[in-house]
Design an enzyme around this catalytic site. Structure first.
Site, PDB file in Angstrom:
ATOM      1  N   ARG A   1       0.789  -1.235   0.000  1.00 35.02           N
ATOM      2  CA  ARG A   1       0.000   0.000   0.000  1.00 35.02           C
ATOM      3  C   ARG A   1       0.822   1.288   0.000  1.00 35.02           C
ATOM      4  O   ARG A   1       0.246   2.370  -0.021  1.00 35.02           O
ATOM      5  CB  ARG A   1      -0.980   0.043   1.185  1.00 35.02           C
ATOM      6  CG  ARG A   1      -1.979  -1.098   1.177  1.00 35.02           C
ATOM      7  CD  ARG A   1      -3.216  -0.747   1.953  1.00 35.02           C
ATOM      8  NE  ARG A   1      -2.930  -0.490   3.354  1.00 35.02           N
ATOM      9  CZ  ARG A   1      -3.804   0.059   4.188  1.00 35.02           C
ATOM     10  NH1 ARG A   1      -5.009   0.412   3.759  1.00 35.02           N
ATOM     11  NH2 ARG A   1      -3.487   0.264   5.447  1.00 35.02           N
ATOM     12  N   ASP A   2       2.156   1.208   0.014  1.00 35.53           N
ATOM     13  CA  ASP A   2       2.955   2.433  -0.045  1.00 35.53           C
ATOM     14  C   ASP A   2       4.273   2.174  -0.770  1.00 35.53           C
ATOM     15  O   ASP A   2       5.335   2.623  -0.343  1.00 35.53           O
ATOM     16  CB  ASP A   2       3.227   2.961   1.364  1.00 35.53           C
ATOM     17  CG  ASP A   2       3.685   4.433   1.350  1.00 35.53           C
ATOM     18  OD1 ASP A   2       3.397   5.136   0.363  1.00 35.53           O
ATOM     19  OD2 ASP A   2       4.325   4.854   2.322  1.00 35.53           O
ATOM     20  N   LEU A   3       4.201   1.457  -1.881  1.00 37.41           N
ATOM     21  CA  LEU A   3       5.389   1.234  -2.688  1.00 37.41           C
ATOM     22  C   LEU A   3       5.751   2.529  -3.404  1.00 37.41           C
ATOM     23  O   LEU A   3       4.935   3.093  -4.130  1.00 37.41           O
ATOM     24  CB  LEU A   3       5.133   0.121  -3.708  1.00 37.41           C
ATOM     25  CG  LEU A   3       6.326  -0.275  -4.582  1.00 37.41           C
ATOM     26  CD1 LEU A   3       7.417  -0.929  -3.742  1.00 37.41           C
ATOM     27  CD2 LEU A   3       5.885  -1.216  -5.700  1.00 37.41           C
TER      28      LEU A   3
ATOM     29  N   ASN B   1      11.029   3.597  -0.783  1.00 38.35           N
ATOM     30  CA  ASN B   1      10.821   2.315  -0.111  1.00 38.35           C
ATOM     31  C   ASN B   1      11.397   1.157  -0.919  1.00 38.35           C
ATOM     32  O   ASN B   1      11.042  -0.005  -0.693  1.00 38.35           O
ATOM     33  CB  ASN B   1       9.329   2.074   0.147  1.00 38.35           C
ATOM     34  CG  ASN B   1       8.828   2.881   1.321  1.00 38.35           C
ATOM     35  OD1 ASN B   1       9.613   3.353   2.135  1.00 38.35           O
ATOM     36  ND2 ASN B   1       7.512   3.065   1.408  1.00 38.35           N
TER      37      ASN B   1
END
Length: 728
Positions: A143-145, A149
């Site tokens: 959900r936060d690629l 990251n």
């Protein structure tokens, strides 16, 4: 070196010198929710330790989110992530320690060196597709690629920071009206229906990350996050600057409807079909015209969550901390860069970030009728190591066992007998439904479980001819013990059947709940039936003579116990947490005296597999933690983080401990020190996007250790010098 202190006032300014058992050395970066520090374990292992800011440590809701982050990171801990080593979400300052991975983030790499060339982009896309495949297989949605990251490690990209990840079975839900993620890399459904976000959102983010890597900007760029959100939901992506051959695939990743995007499995298959996708060069930046060449790895060596947030979870993508305190220690020598082998396995990272290169010493050539090529056979006999594909065109890992001087292996639809000295095929037989489990030699016959779980095909070990077909209970369990087949019924009965004749010899009723579990172990004359109480507080253990059904011992022990081995009158168990199934302790029950020895594990282990060698229990947990626990000394002897996301049960010959990884690698650790001493190359094959339900453990046979690989290969290497395996 003392840890670097913050310049802020208050509790943040005076972090302790130690967190848990780890000494903090320097700060790698700071984000809105915490700081990441470089730390070392007592053995010198480098770690990246994330420590929550003091103000958030007092917030019960945030502690719940951090606990979820730790759980998600542990579930996906493996070759494509930073493996979790330790964590304490209940500490005064919650923290999590992962292996330290040298290398810049993708965000920092692009900022310093500009857009990536096409060959590196293909490799990046393939690596991230494989990473998402493993993450999604574990039931987690990141959900936060985003570029900050993604770490560019020497053995391929690593995905980090699972701070807002959510396992599919998590009880935590996105709050109404609260947006979580980084707008530039969020999918349309994250703005429209945040409660329904699934794996397809990570695929959309992957497309956005590729555009950023190719152009230095996102496909929906704006200074305003509100404009970005509108563009993501309504506008077409700007793919100017993306290499033409990648545009169609990137465009599919950025489809508005999640159903129109490829899955991570489909991405891996499509990228594999193009040989150019697997370019073997490392992420080394091009030299800039008119300037000095870049160092191979500019920027910080990062751990999880090293970028500063610009506000709440809706903040823009931000750069990681940089400067003297963000990189490795001053004067530290950079590791030498290895050139990777060409081929489909070039992106598979090895245990602890090592990729073993090279080719086979010899390859056994097997014809369709099962005979071996004479030249290949002669070369293999003299060389020692061998490999063969006993069933042509079957990309599935053979599951093998050894007995009567023969290696018996099951693959989908077939059973083969191999000579363990050279891999030559002695016989091959078609068996409908074979391949579920490794064959079992009992009563002088080979027993093969079928995929329906209700039948055993019984074969002659010398010819492979069918001897019988026997039923096993569909709503129960079965286990071979010596020359007997034990059957557990749903009514609580245990029945002993002669393996050779199929005749029923005895029946008994086990105490406790309705369905007992059965266990037996090589070299132990007894078999065991266990039953756990409904509340998980105690476990009945009944030791029986498998030939007669006579009960030899009976005891009720504390805990939810799962037997893993028996030696010299002792039975060894793992004590499992009833709610999670994690192993909390190793328990040894000395049946003669009734003594119970319990050794607590420093960290609960998820889905562990275990074996017993003397007084020592070897465990491999999901995520790759391999450890040895001495039940006589009452302590853990060593721990090795292998980075194997899925592995087999360990097997030891007293000198080494062997494990088979899901990608077909065989790993060896020194049984005394736990040091990784050798591993073979990956053998993934065309079916690498399919995962076997059971990974058969390696097999020790005639001075060799044998294993099956996902490409359909059975291979063997010598046990005397695992360091030489890098060429196998």
């Amino acid at each position: 070196m003392a840890p670097q202190r913050n310049i802020e006032a208050g509790a943040e300014a005076e972090l302790p010198e130690y967190i848990g058992h780890y000494r903090l050395e320097s700060r790698l970066g700071s984000g809105g929710m915490g700081e990441v520090h470089l730390a070392r374990s007592a053995s010198g292992l480098k770690l990246a330790v994330k420590i929550v800011h003091a103000q958030f440590a007092q917030d019960p809701e945030f502690r719940g989110r951090f606990r979820q982050e730790v759980a998600a990171a542990r579930r996906v801990s493996g070759a494509f992530t930073a493996p979790v080593v330790d964590a304490d979400p209940d500490a005064e300052r919650p923290w999590m320690a992962t292996l330290f991975i040298p290398g810049p983030t993708l965000a920092d790499h692009v900022k310093r060196n500009g857009p990536m060339p096409a060959a590196q982009l293909r490799r990046l896309m393939a690596g991230l597709a494989e990473a998402l495949r493993d993450i999604h297989r574990a039931g987690v949605v990141h959900r936060d690629l985003k570029p900050s990251n993604v770490l560019l490690a020497e053995d391929g990209p690593k995905v980090i920071d699972f701070g807002i990840s959510r396992p599919k079975d998590s009880e935590l839900r996105t709050e109404t009206g609260k947006l979580i993620g980084t707008p530039t890399f969020m999918a349309p459904e994250q703005f429209r229906r945040p409660r329904e976000v699934g794996p397809a959102a990570d695929i959309f983010a992957l497309g956005s990350v590729l555009v950023h890597a190719a152009t230095g900007r996102g496909p929906f760029d704006s200074d305003s996050p509100y404009v970005v959100a509108y563009q993501v939901v309504h506008d077409e992506p700007d793919l100017t600057g993306v290499p033409e051959d990648l545009v169609p695939l990137v465009r599919r990743c950025l489809a508005k409807d999640p159903e129109d995007r490829p899955t991570s499995n489909e991405l891996v298959r499509e990228l594999r079909s193009t040989a150019a996708s697997y370019d073997t060069q490392a992420f080394i930046p091009e030299r800039r015209t008119g300037g000095a060449p870049d160092t191979p790895w500019p920027g910080p060596a990062s751990g999880p969550d090293t970028e500063p947030d610009t506000g709440p979870d809706t903040g823009q993508d931000a750069e990681p901390a940089s400067g003297p305190e963000a990189g490795p220690e001053a004067g530290q020598e950079k590791p030498a860069r290895r050139r990777r082998p060409r081929g489909r396995t070039a992106l598979i990272s090895g245990a602890l970030g090592l990729l073993m290169a090279g080719s086979l010493v010899t390859v056994m050539v097997v014809t369709d009728d099962g005979s071996a090529s004479g030249d290949a056979l002669a070369r293999t006999r003299s060389a020692g190591p061998w490999e063969t594909k006993p069933v042509s065109g079957t990309p599935a890992a053979p599951q093998c066992t050894h007995g009567t001087g023969t290696l018996f292996c099951a693959q989908p639809g077939a059973v083969v007998a191999l000579d363990p000295s050279d891999g030559s095929v002695r016989w091959r037989r078609s068996v409908d439904g074979a391949g579920r489990l490794a064959p079992v030699l009992s009563g002088g016959l080979v027993h093969v479980a079928t995929t329906d779980g209700r039948h055993l095909e019984v074969l002659d070990p010398s010819s492979g001819r069918t001897h019988a077909r026997r039923d096993v209970p569909a709503q129960g369990g079965w286990r071979f013990a010596g020359d007997m087949l034990l059957l557990a019924g749903a009514d609580g009965t245990v029945t002993g059947v002669d393996s050779a004749s199929g005749e029923t010899r005895w029946t008994m009723r086990a105490p406790g709940s309705s369905l007992p579990s059965l266990a037996s172990f090589p070299g132990d004359p007894l078999a065991y039936a266990t039953n756990t109480s409904a509340d998980g507080a105690s476990t009945w253990i009944i030791a029986v003579d498998p030939r007669t059904g006579a009960v030899r011992r009976r005891a009720a022990l504390r805990g939810m116990l799962s037997p893993v081995g028996a030696r010299d009158g002792s039975v060894f168990f793992l004590d499992l947490d009833r709610s999670t199934g994690d192993a909390r302790a190793v328990v040894r029950y000395v049946s003669g005296s009734g003594e119970v020895r319990r050794v607590e594990l420093p960290v609960p282990r998820q889905s562990p597999q275990a074996e017993v060698r003397g007084d020592v229990v070897h465990l491999l947990a999901s995520g790759g933690a391999l450890e040895a626990v001495d039940t006589a000394a009452g302590r853990r002897l060593w721990l090795l983080e292998t980075a194997v996301s899925r592995g087999s049960a360990p097997v030891s010959d007293g000198r080494h401990v062997y494990v088979v990884a899901a990608d077909g690698r065989l790993l060896a650790a020194d049984a005394r020190t736990g040091r990784l001493v050798g591993q073979t190359r990956p053998r993934l094959g065309a079916g690498s996007d399919r995962v076997a339900g059971t990974l058969a453990p390696p097999v020790l046979a005639e001075g060799r250790v044998c294993a099956g690989a996902p490409d359909g290969t059975v291979f063997a290497v010598g046990t005397s010098d695992p360091a030489a395996w890098q060429t196998s």
